[in-house]
Write an enzyme that holds these catalytic residues in place. Structure first.
Site, mmCIF file in Angstrom:
data_model
loop_
_atom_site.group_PDB
_atom_site.id
_atom_site.type_symbol
_atom_site.label_atom_id
_atom_site.label_comp_id
_atom_site.label_asym_id
_atom_site.label_seq_id
_atom_site.Cartn_x
_atom_site.Cartn_y
_atom_site.Cartn_z
ATOM 1 N N ASP A 56 -34.426 58.258 -77.194
ATOM 2 C CA ASP A 56 -33.878 56.913 -77.412
ATOM 3 C C ASP A 56 -32.655 56.631 -76.546
ATOM 4 O OD1 ASP A 56 -35.847 56.469 -79.245
ATOM 5 O OD2 ASP A 56 -34.559 56.527 -81.014
ATOM 6 N N ASP A 92 -42.435 50.171 -76.282
ATOM 7 C CA ASP A 92 -43.206 51.312 -76.769
ATOM 8 C C ASP A 92 -44.089 51.925 -75.695
ATOM 9 O OD1 ASP A 92 -43.173 51.704 -80.039
ATOM 10 O OD2 ASP A 92 -42.423 49.773 -79.347
ATOM 11 N N ARG A 120 -41.415 51.019 -90.500
ATOM 12 C CA ARG A 120 -40.876 50.268 -89.358
ATOM 13 C C ARG A 120 -40.114 49.032 -89.833
ATOM 14 N NH1 ARG A 120 -40.813 50.946 -83.468
ATOM 15 N NH2 ARG A 120 -40.222 48.905 -82.703
#
Length: 215
Positions: A38, A61, A153
């Site tokens: 990340d 993504d 999510r």
């Protein structure tokens, strides 16, 4: 004597518990190092991003959203190419029935004895980047079913935030593509799911096995 590095790759579904697992291993072995994918997202104005016109949103993504060469260079800067070499990975019988605490002690003794440190590469698509995938001595992949993935999510806050339709258009299809690629092209991967009882114990078992075989 220079330190040898044993590299653990943890990849898979968004919100699948990758970073939780990495952090638990770090707690057990404080000298270990975590490299989190990340940290390598490109700036939002970078022209390498893939733009999704129908969503008016970047696809974060995919591998194109990340500076994976920088991640690889940072890993190599730490390990200085001093990765572990191993003999046959036949599982030592003496570690099969140890508890997690006993395994932690055994692993720490082996790390000290063989002058090995642990680097954990954590990220949703690290195995797409073959130079990083090839570095990993142990490989794990977190799977989730669609409903559980969506539920988790929606409980997270992202910057920039997910737009309506982003999960359906990007997150889930990209995860399925990655899962298929890993299943077809990456060897020796241990898969976890939301039903896996104790991922940490599984990793500790594997670590004990591998460290016994480090030359």
């Amino acid at each position: 004597m220079s330190v040898k590095w044993l590299i653990i790759g943890i990849s898979g579904a968004t919100c699948g518990g990758k970073t939780t697992l990495a952090n638990k291993l770090k707690e057990l072995f404080p000298s270990s190092v975590i490299i989190n994918q990340d940290a390598y997202f490109l700036p939002v104005d970078d022209d390498r991003h893939v733009w999704i016109p129908e969503l008016n949103h970047i696809n974060f993504d995919t591998l194109t959203s990340l500076d994976m060469n920088k991640m690889y260079d940072d890993i190599m800067g730490i390990i200085a190419d001093s990765t572990c070499t191993m003999k046959s990975l036949s599982k030592p019988k003496e570690t099969e029935d140890l508890t997690s605490i006993e395994l932690q002690t055994r692993i720490q003794d082996l790390l000290n004895e063989k002058n090995v440190n642990i680097l954990i590469a954590d990220g949703f698509c690290i195995y797409y980047h073959k130079p990083i995938e090839k570095l990993c001595n142990l490989k794990y992949f977190a799977t989730l079913n669609r409903d559980e993935c969506y539920k988790r999510r929606t409980m997270r806050v992202y910057e920039p935030p997910d737009c309506p339709g982003y999960f359906e258009h990007c997150v889930w299809p990209e995860y399925l593509r990655q899962l298929e690629d890993v299943q077809n092209n990456v060897e020796n991967v241990h898969y976890f799911s939301e039903f896996t009882e104790d991922p940490v114990k599984i990793v500790l078992d594997d670590l004990a096995q591998v460290l016994e075989c480090v030359e």
